[in-house]
Design a protein around this motif. Structure first.
Motif, PDB file in Angstrom:
ATOM      1  N   LEU A  84      44.846  32.296  37.230  1.00  0.00           N
ATOM      2  CA  LEU A  84      43.810  33.159  36.687  1.00  0.00           C
ATOM      3  C   LEU A  84      42.839  33.674  37.756  1.00  0.00           C
ATOM      4  CD1 LEU A  84      42.743  34.499  34.147  1.00  0.00           C
ATOM      5  CD2 LEU A  84      41.348  32.456  33.747  1.00  0.00           C
ATOM      6  N   PRO A  85      42.295  32.839  38.639  1.00  0.00           N
ATOM      7  CA  PRO A  85      41.374  33.381  39.657  1.00  0.00           C
ATOM      8  C   PRO A  85      42.041  34.423  40.562  1.00  0.00           C
ATOM      9  CG  PRO A  85      41.142  30.998  39.540  1.00  0.00           C
ATOM     10  CD  PRO A  85      42.335  31.374  38.691  1.00  0.00           C
ATOM     11  N   ALA A  86      43.289  34.207  40.922  1.00  0.00           N
ATOM     12  CA  ALA A  86      43.989  35.175  41.766  1.00  0.00           C
ATOM     13  C   ALA A  86      44.203  36.480  41.017  1.00  0.00           C
ATOM     14  CB  ALA A  86      45.328  34.606  42.232  1.00  0.00           C
ATOM     15  N   ARG A  87      44.523  36.392  39.744  1.00  0.00           N
ATOM     16  CA  ARG A  87      44.719  37.600  38.940  1.00  0.00           C
ATOM     17  C   ARG A  87      43.409  38.364  38.774  1.00  0.00           C
ATOM     18  NH1 ARG A  87      47.595  36.368  33.543  1.00  0.00           N
ATOM     19  NH2 ARG A  87      47.579  38.647  33.480  1.00  0.00           N
ATOM     20  N   VAL A  88      42.329  37.630  38.570  1.00  0.00           N
ATOM     21  CA  VAL A  88      41.018  38.275  38.441  1.00  0.00           C
ATOM     22  C   VAL A  88      40.651  38.963  39.754  1.00  0.00           C
ATOM     23  CG1 VAL A  88      38.540  37.861  38.129  1.00  0.00           C
ATOM     24  CG2 VAL A  88      40.190  36.762  36.588  1.00  0.00           C
ATOM     25  N   ASP A  89      40.886  38.291  40.868  1.00  0.00           N
ATOM     26  CA  ASP A  89      40.606  38.893  42.176  1.00  0.00           C
ATOM     27  C   ASP A  89      41.417  40.173  42.367  1.00  0.00           C
ATOM     28  OD1 ASP A  89      38.814  36.888  42.799  1.00  0.00           O
ATOM     29  OD2 ASP A  89      40.224  35.765  44.070  1.00  0.00           O
ATOM     30  N   GLU A  90      42.685  40.123  42.015  1.00  0.00           N
ATOM     31  CA  GLU A  90      43.542  41.299  42.153  1.00  0.00           C
ATOM     32  C   GLU A  90      43.038  42.450  41.287  1.00  0.00           C
ATOM     33  OE1 GLU A  90      48.065  42.842  41.214  1.00  0.00           O
ATOM     34  OE2 GLU A  90      47.703  40.680  41.305  1.00  0.00           O
ATOM     35  N   LEU A  91      42.642  42.135  40.062  1.00  0.00           N
ATOM     36  CA  LEU A  91      42.120  43.177  39.172  1.00  0.00           C
ATOM     37  C   LEU A  91      40.817  43.766  39.713  1.00  0.00           C
ATOM     38  CD1 LEU A  91      42.828  41.592  35.672  1.00  0.00           C
ATOM     39  CD2 LEU A  91      43.947  43.586  36.684  1.00  0.00           C
ATOM     40  N   GLU A  92      39.974  42.933  40.294  1.00  0.00           N
ATOM     41  CA  GLU A  92      38.726  43.441  40.865  1.00  0.00           C
ATOM     42  C   GLU A  92      38.992  44.364  42.047  1.00  0.00           C
ATOM     43  OE1 GLU A  92      36.587  39.821  41.647  1.00  0.00           O
ATOM     44  OE2 GLU A  92      35.636  39.835  39.651  1.00  0.00           O
ATOM     45  N   VAL A  93      39.975  43.996  42.880  1.00  0.00           N
ATOM     46  CA  VAL A  93      40.337  44.846  44.018  1.00  0.00           C
ATOM     47  C   VAL A  93      40.893  46.176  43.511  1.00  0.00           C
ATOM     48  CG1 VAL A  93      41.954  45.089  45.943  1.00  0.00           C
ATOM     49  CG2 VAL A  93      40.697  42.950  45.628  1.00  0.00           C
ATOM     50  N   ARG A  94      41.747  46.124  42.516  1.00  0.00           N
ATOM     51  CA  ARG A  94      42.322  47.346  41.958  1.00  0.00           C
ATOM     52  C   ARG A  94      41.245  48.228  41.345  1.00  0.00           C
ATOM     53  NH1 ARG A  94      47.559  45.967  38.472  1.00  0.00           N
ATOM     54  NH2 ARG A  94      47.648  48.227  38.450  1.00  0.00           N
ATOM     55  N   GLN A  95      40.283  47.611  40.652  1.00  0.00           N
ATOM     56  CA  GLN A  95      39.205  48.393  40.048  1.00  0.00           C
ATOM     57  C   GLN A  95      38.353  49.045  41.133  1.00  0.00           C
ATOM     58  OE1 GLN A  95      36.321  46.338  37.639  1.00  0.00           O
ATOM     59  NE2 GLN A  95      35.347  48.247  37.020  1.00  0.00           N
ATOM     60  N   ALA A  96      38.065  48.328  42.204  1.00  0.00           N
ATOM     61  CA  ALA A  96      37.281  48.903  43.299  1.00  0.00           C
ATOM     62  C   ALA A  96      38.022  50.087  43.918  1.00  0.00           C
ATOM     63  CB  ALA A  96      36.987  47.842  44.351  1.00  0.00           C
ATOM     64  N   PHE A  97      39.324  49.940  44.123  1.00  0.00           N
ATOM     65  CA  PHE A  97      40.128  51.033  44.668  1.00  0.00           C
ATOM     66  C   PHE A  97      40.107  52.235  43.724  1.00  0.00           C
ATOM     67  CE2 PHE A  97      44.225  53.253  45.011  1.00  0.00           C
ATOM     68  CZ  PHE A  97      44.135  53.694  46.315  1.00  0.00           C
ATOM     69  N   GLN A  98      40.259  51.978  42.428  1.00  0.00           N
ATOM     70  CA  GLN A  98      40.249  53.068  41.453  1.00  0.00           C
ATOM     71  C   GLN A  98      38.882  53.744  41.408  1.00  0.00           C
ATOM     72  OE1 GLN A  98      41.638  51.207  37.846  1.00  0.00           O
ATOM     73  NE2 GLN A  98      43.789  51.415  38.436  1.00  0.00           N
ATOM     74  N   ASP A  99      37.808  52.970  41.501  1.00  0.00           N
ATOM     75  CA  ASP A  99      36.467  53.554  41.536  1.00  0.00           C
ATOM     76  C   ASP A  99      36.310  54.478  42.745  1.00  0.00           C
ATOM     77  OD1 ASP A  99      35.750  52.218  39.213  1.00  0.00           O
ATOM     78  OD2 ASP A  99      34.589  50.649  40.255  1.00  0.00           O
ATOM     79  N   ASP A 100      36.796  54.043  43.895  1.00  0.00           N
ATOM     80  CA  ASP A 100      36.730  54.877  45.103  1.00  0.00           C
ATOM     81  C   ASP A 100      37.551  56.156  44.925  1.00  0.00           C
ATOM     82  OD1 ASP A 100      35.098  53.034  46.354  1.00  0.00           O
ATOM     83  OD2 ASP A 100      36.710  52.146  47.553  1.00  0.00           O
ATOM     84  N   THR A 101      38.724  56.023  44.341  1.00  0.00           N
ATOM     85  CA  THR A 101      39.594  57.176  44.119  1.00  0.00           C
ATOM     86  C   THR A 101      38.949  58.167  43.149  1.00  0.00           C
ATOM     87  OG1 THR A 101      41.559  55.828  44.521  1.00  0.00           O
ATOM     88  CG2 THR A 101      41.891  57.912  43.349  1.00  0.00           C
ATOM     89  N   ILE A 102      38.358  57.646  42.084  1.00  0.00           N
ATOM     90  CA  ILE A 102      37.691  58.514  41.106  1.00  0.00           C
ATOM     91  C   ILE A 102      36.529  59.247  41.761  1.00  0.00           C
ATOM     92  CG2 ILE A 102      36.243  58.494  39.023  1.00  0.00           C
ATOM     93  CD1 ILE A 102      38.143  56.256  37.978  1.00  0.00           C
ATOM     94  N   GLN A 103      35.759  58.550  42.582  1.00  0.00           N
ATOM     95  CA  GLN A 103      34.634  59.195  43.264  1.00  0.00           C
ATOM     96  C   GLN A 103      35.125  60.280  44.228  1.00  0.00           C
ATOM     97  OE1 GLN A 103      31.300  58.818  42.601  1.00  0.00           O
ATOM     98  NE2 GLN A 103      31.222  60.657  43.863  1.00  0.00           N
ATOM     99  N   ALA A 104      36.197  59.994  44.959  1.00  0.00           N
ATOM    100  CA  ALA A 104      36.752  60.988  45.887  1.00  0.00           C
ATOM    101  C   ALA A 104      37.244  62.216  45.127  1.00  0.00           C
ATOM    102  CB  ALA A 104      37.885  60.373  46.709  1.00  0.00           C
TER     103      ALA A 104
END
Length: 73
Positions: free
Chosen positions: A7-27
């Motif tokens: 679970l912690p690894a999955r949560v970390d992965e989801l947080e990284v993916r969300q950060a990447f998606q946020d950056d992509t949306i802003q760009a």
């Protein structure tokens, strides 16, 4: 190793993916905003050119005017 151990690894992965998606949306948003500014500028330029063309055409003698045809007709 239980499912809860991942679970912690999955949560970390989801947080990284969300950060990447946020950056992509802003760009993408930045690109859209820049394109809208360019579109507005081009629209104003086109309107100005259309007005100049209409003004120019209004100053030209009438193409179907009252002039008689040349003598060779």
């Amino acid at each position: 190793m239980s499912a809860g151990d991942h679970l912690p690894a999955r949560v970390d992965e989801l947080e990284v993916r969300q950060a990447f998606q946020d950056d992509t949306i802003q760009a993408l948003n930045d690109v859209i905003a820049a394109q809208q500014l360019e579109l507005d500028r081009l629209r104003r330029s086109l309107e100005l050119l259309a007005k100049r063309q209409a003004d120019f055409a209004a100053r030209l003698p009438d193409a179907a005017g009252d002039e008689p045809p040349p003598p060779h007709y």
